[in-house]
Design a protein around this motif. Sequence first.
Motif, PDB file in Angstrom:
ATOM      1  N   TYR A 138       0.843  -1.202   0.000  1.00 46.24           N
ATOM      2  CA  TYR A 138       0.000   0.000   0.000  1.00 46.24           C
ATOM      3  C   TYR A 138       0.875   1.248   0.000  1.00 46.24           C
ATOM      4  O   TYR A 138       1.961   1.249   0.589  1.00 46.24           O
ATOM      5  CB  TYR A 138      -0.836   0.058   1.279  1.00 46.24           C
ATOM      6  N   GLU A 142      -3.091   5.046   0.915  1.00 41.46           N
ATOM      7  CA  GLU A 142      -4.024   3.918   0.751  1.00 41.46           C
ATOM      8  C   GLU A 142      -4.176   3.165   2.070  1.00 41.46           C
ATOM      9  O   GLU A 142      -5.281   2.817   2.477  1.00 41.46           O
ATOM     10  CB  GLU A 142      -3.500   2.942  -0.310  1.00 41.46           C
ATOM     11  N   GLU A 143      -3.040   2.918   2.734  1.00 40.71           N
ATOM     12  CA  GLU A 143      -3.082   2.174   3.990  1.00 40.71           C
ATOM     13  C   GLU A 143      -3.898   2.918   5.033  1.00 40.71           C
ATOM     14  O   GLU A 143      -4.728   2.334   5.722  1.00 40.71           O
ATOM     15  CB  GLU A 143      -1.660   1.916   4.504  1.00 40.71           C
ATOM     16  N   VAL A 146      -7.650   2.482   4.284  1.00 38.47           N
ATOM     17  CA  VAL A 146      -8.198   1.165   4.653  1.00 38.47           C
ATOM     18  C   VAL A 146      -8.335   1.064   6.168  1.00 38.47           C
ATOM     19  O   VAL A 146      -9.331   0.561   6.693  1.00 38.47           O
ATOM     20  CB  VAL A 146      -7.308   0.013   4.117  1.00 38.47           C
ATOM     21  N   LYS A 147      -7.313   1.578   6.887  1.00 38.19           N
ATOM     22  CA  LYS A 147      -7.376   1.521   8.352  1.00 38.19           C
ATOM     23  C   LYS A 147      -8.526   2.372   8.878  1.00 38.19           C
ATOM     24  O   LYS A 147      -9.233   1.976   9.807  1.00 38.19           O
ATOM     25  CB  LYS A 147      -6.050   2.006   8.958  1.00 38.19           C
ATOM     26  N   HIS A 150     -11.972   0.733   8.745  1.00 42.34           N
ATOM     27  CA  HIS A 150     -12.255  -0.309   9.738  1.00 42.34           C
ATOM     28  C   HIS A 150     -11.622   0.044  11.077  1.00 42.34           C
ATOM     29  O   HIS A 150     -11.056  -0.812  11.753  1.00 42.34           O
ATOM     30  CB  HIS A 150     -11.739  -1.659   9.242  1.00 42.34           C
ATOM     31  N   TRP A 152     -12.629   0.669  14.058  1.00 43.67           N
ATOM     32  CA  TRP A 152     -13.024   0.013  15.312  1.00 43.67           C
ATOM     33  C   TRP A 152     -12.321  -1.325  15.506  1.00 43.67           C
ATOM     34  O   TRP A 152     -12.183  -1.791  16.636  1.00 43.67           O
ATOM     35  CB  TRP A 152     -14.543  -0.169  15.369  1.00 43.67           C
ATOM     36  N   THR A 153     -11.847  -1.953  14.422  1.00 43.36           N
ATOM     37  CA  THR A 153     -11.208  -3.266  14.568  1.00 43.36           C
ATOM     38  C   THR A 153      -9.798  -3.162  15.151  1.00 43.36           C
ATOM     39  O   THR A 153      -9.174  -4.175  15.431  1.00 43.36           O
ATOM     40  CB  THR A 153     -11.131  -4.010  13.215  1.00 43.36           C
ATOM     41  N   PHE A 154      -9.305  -1.919  15.301  1.00 42.23           N
ATOM     42  CA  PHE A 154      -7.974  -1.735  15.887  1.00 42.23           C
ATOM     43  C   PHE A 154      -8.034  -1.537  17.401  1.00 42.23           C
ATOM     44  O   PHE A 154      -7.013  -1.415  18.057  1.00 42.23           O
ATOM     45  CB  PHE A 154      -7.245  -0.562  15.205  1.00 42.23           C
TER      46      PHE A 154
ATOM     47  N   LYS B  25     -13.735  -9.452  13.281  1.00 42.52           N
ATOM     48  CA  LYS B  25     -12.986  -8.254  13.672  1.00 42.52           C
ATOM     49  C   LYS B  25     -11.521  -8.294  13.226  1.00 42.52           C
ATOM     50  O   LYS B  25     -11.074  -7.367  12.536  1.00 42.52           O
ATOM     51  CB  LYS B  25     -13.099  -8.048  15.189  1.00 42.52           C
ATOM     52  N   LEU B  28     -11.234  -7.915   9.320  1.00 38.41           N
ATOM     53  CA  LEU B  28     -11.375  -6.561   8.778  1.00 38.41           C
ATOM     54  C   LEU B  28     -10.102  -5.757   9.036  1.00 38.41           C
ATOM     55  O   LEU B  28      -9.675  -4.963   8.212  1.00 38.41           O
ATOM     56  CB  LEU B  28     -12.584  -5.853   9.408  1.00 38.41           C
ATOM     57  N   ARG B  29      -9.474  -6.003  10.193  1.00 37.80           N
ATOM     58  CA  ARG B  29      -8.210  -5.325  10.494  1.00 37.80           C
ATOM     59  C   ARG B  29      -7.120  -5.762   9.515  1.00 37.80           C
ATOM     60  O   ARG B  29      -6.350  -4.939   9.044  1.00 37.80           O
ATOM     61  CB  ARG B  29      -7.804  -5.644  11.940  1.00 37.80           C
ATOM     62  N   SER B  32      -5.720  -4.382   6.066  1.00 38.12           N
ATOM     63  CA  SER B  32      -4.623  -3.413   5.970  1.00 38.12           C
ATOM     64  C   SER B  32      -3.256  -4.069   5.769  1.00 38.12           C
ATOM     65  O   SER B  32      -2.270  -3.365   5.580  1.00 38.12           O
ATOM     66  CB  SER B  32      -4.553  -2.559   7.241  1.00 38.12           C
ATOM     67  N   LYS B  35      -2.486  -5.419  -0.221  1.00 37.37           N
ATOM     68  CA  LYS B  35      -3.570  -5.386  -1.208  1.00 37.37           C
ATOM     69  C   LYS B  35      -4.123  -6.785  -1.486  1.00 37.37           C
ATOM     70  O   LYS B  35      -5.320  -6.963  -1.631  1.00 37.37           O
ATOM     71  CB  LYS B  35      -3.066  -4.761  -2.521  1.00 37.37           C
ATOM     72  N   ARG B 130     -20.322  -4.142  11.789  1.00 39.64           N
ATOM     73  CA  ARG B 130     -20.828  -2.812  12.168  1.00 39.64           C
ATOM     74  C   ARG B 130     -21.159  -1.970  10.950  1.00 39.64           C
ATOM     75  O   ARG B 130     -20.908  -0.766  10.921  1.00 39.64           O
ATOM     76  CB  ARG B 130     -19.817  -2.071  13.056  1.00 39.64           C
TER      77      ARG B 130
END
Lengths: 163, 297
Positions: A138, A142-143, A146-147, A150, A152-154, B25, B28-29, B32, B35, B130
């Motif tokens: 990425y 771009e990275e 994407v972060k 999403h 909340w997933t971190f 969860k 989806l993380r 990143s 690609k 979500r």
Amino acid sequence: MAAETGTPTTLTLKSNDDELFSVAESAAILSVTIRNMVEDGCAGGVIPLDNVDGKTLASVITYMNGISAIPADEEKKKSYRDKFLSDKDFETLADMVLAANYLNMSCLMDAVSAKIAQVMEKKSVGWVRRKFGIENDYTPEEEAAVKEEHKWTFEGVETDDDN
Amino acid sequence: MAPNTCTSYLPPEIIENILLRSSVKPLLRFKSVSKSWNTLISDPIFVRNHHNQSKKSSSDNLFLCHDYYTLSYSNLYSVVKLEDRKLQTLQVFECSYRWEDYVCSCDGVILLATGCDTYRRFTLWNPSTRTRTELCHPRRRIEASYGLSRDPTTGDFKVVVVGWRDSYSVYSCNNKSWMIFNKEHETPPRTGPSSCYRSFPEVCVDGVSYWVWRNTSHIEKGIDNNSWNELMTVENVCMRIWNFQPLCFVEDKIVIQDRRRDKLLAYIPCEKRFEEFEGDAQPFDRVRLPIPYTESL
């Protein structure tokens, strides 16, 4: 197969670093790869396993002996698998999933894959890239996008200083 | 591969096998990571296989419940596991909608009726990711029954709105449009899933929606491939229709909640009889309407 003799047949397996292991044929044929060799009559003498090192093969044989000693009871087999994998680190699990794939042992494959997924549950993106040898392709923009998508997933991800 | 050195990296097919067993969860993380990981995790076939895997491991005993005893109008929903006749809370979700908005659910995705123009505007809510999608029916239809199903091949979610007499309409989330169909089997007048304001949720299995339709006896009807079929008559029912809540299919049985007695029953179609689950009076008396639940990407 020497079924009529009454004495259990033993196979000799050789790892890629030239360690020799004796294992009961009844346990070893959990591996479809080995079972095919036995059925084709090419299991006499030493069976070379070129893709598995001694440390991993020792562990796989422990599993073969343990699981084949359990009668047909899926609950008990599952709890044996859970216990067997509970103290293994990522590198050991990765070696084991490769060995299980090579030996064509689907029950071990599935159990180790599920265990690796569980280990990854709270790991960071950086940890995954390092452990899986994935190159980040990425661009920084771009990275970040994407972060952000999403975000909340971190939440609740482990800090990245462990191995 | 030399011993005691760095592990050789795992090939893509093994990585995919591992990711199929991960929960939503972390998946989806991990979009990143790179690609190619993002492409894999977003792929419809991966999404379908992942959902099948999570259904297999959760073995039909997860429910989404509104914990209305703790906070009467709270927006908190919990995922509970029904095991050994005990309820175990696994996760809690927050949703900006009230429990009264619940219409029906399928594969972990929930259809809610939203806005003051009730039963015209809908939201599809996926608690695992979500995410939500808004959609709007061309006509406001209170006197209708609603269903949600997922096409097993394309993974497309379809919202089905069934009028009592004439037609039914199907919304495809992939095409983002409604299609209107006429029923081949006429529904007898004055029958319907329920005469009360809120209609009965359907049960969705493998892309087919099933309803319990009220008549002199109860008739199951289904929508498969956009066609409408009468399936069977459920006989020997001795409870009032609003207490009769189909939840899910387990093997060849239909699990039904008797809402009056907080009991779970199983209907066995080939024997035309009901059987009670042993000693399960306790688990659901705390909650109002348990929704069968599985994680879904």
